[in-house]
Design a protein around this motif. Structure first.
Motif: not given
Length: 310
Positions: A185-191, A68-73
């Protein structure tokens, strides 16, 4: 009407991941109960060397925060700027035309007799989470392809096949899919919770209202008022296609077949008025990144030693 089948994505992914973990545990037991197996499987395709050692579900799921950190950066890395620009521009254009696009999809679907309704026969569920749903019409079938259950059943099937055939690549792919789904799933939920966009079928204005950062209780109570952007369904399909195509690069049919199915599912979601077209570009990017980050662990540069990877 449509809210009954809009199960919260987070609970669906977690439930399915737990069930798949059980399936993998049994598969590993079978895998180790018989013949001696090699330390790793090596597959070479053109310039790629892919190594598949024994997959470990819980170890790989522990990579999720790092993923998730790699996706964020990723958007802030120089080599990703063109892709970021493409996602941003396409999202902006589609959002501006979303209501017109939805109207056009609905009109054309009516012309060809494609029902906007989603009807299921529930074959198996855990609590309120519907695990196995049998579609009763074409639109429902196309819509269901993007749900997590279909992809997780695929992953479970690959785990069982890998155990029976002693195929480490199939087993590793099943684990890769599980890790990817949790990350995505976690990334899309946060967004979704950050942006708070209305789904089309509950929209209170043209193109849907945006209500960022709803309270946890409000989101859980009126999920469809806030979970439009980005599409978890399309992220799931893109993640599945990405993992399969990178772990099986010699299977040239995966991408054209996968992208065709994904396009039909995207149309069905607009026809059902669950998602806007503007919800799709970022969803595709997240699904691709989630799958790419996971599968890159299997790729080793020619000068690297196998033992350094394992």
């Amino acid at each position: 009407m449509k809210k009954t089948f809009l199960v919260t994505s987070f609970s669906r992914y977690i439930t399915l991941s737990i069930l798949l973990a059980c399936a993998h545990t049994g598969a590993y037991a079978q895998f180790d109960s018989g013949a001696v197996v090699p330390e790793y499987d090596l597959h070479i395709y053109k310039q790629d060397s892919l190594y598949f050692s024994r997959p470990q579900l819980f170890k790989q799921v522990s990579y999720v925060p790092s993923n998730m950190w790699q996706i964020a950066k990723a958007p802030f890395q120089k080599h990703n700027l063109p892709a970021l620009a493409a996602v941003a521009v396409s999202t902006g254009i589609l959002i501006a035309e979303d209501q017109n696009i939805i109207n056009g999809v609905r009109h054309f679907s009516d012309q060809i007799g494609l029902s906007p309704n989603t009807n299921y026969h529930i074959a198996f569920q855990v609590g309120d989470t519907k695990i196995i749903k049998i579609p009763k019409n074409l639109n429902t079938g196309l819509y269901q392809l993007g749900e997590g259950g279909t992809s997780m059943i695929l992953a479970g099937g690959m785990a069982v096949y890998g155990a029976i055939s002693k195929d480490r690549r199939a087993m590793a792919t099943a684990i890769d899919l599980t890790e990817t789904f949790v990350t995505m799933g976690l990334t899309t939920q946060i967004l979704k919770r950050m942006t708070g966009r209305e789904s089309p079928f509950v929209s209170t204005k043209s193109g849907g209202a945006w209500r960022p950062f709803p309270s946890f209780k409000e989101y859980q109570t009126n999920t469809s008022n806030y979970d439009g952007f980005p599409s978890g369904h399309l992220s799931t399909l893109m993640a599945t296609i990405t993992v399969l195509s990178y772990n099986y690069p010699e299977k040239k049919w995966i991408k054209p077949v996968g992208y065709s199915i994904m396009s039909l599912s995207a149309w069905a979601m607009m026809n059902t008025e669950v998602h806007w077209a503007g919800d799709y570009p970022l969803a595709l990017a997240i699904g691709y990144l989630s799958g790419r980050i996971t599968t890159m662990r299997h790729r080793v540069k020619p000068e690297q030693k196998v033992k350094s990877y394992l």
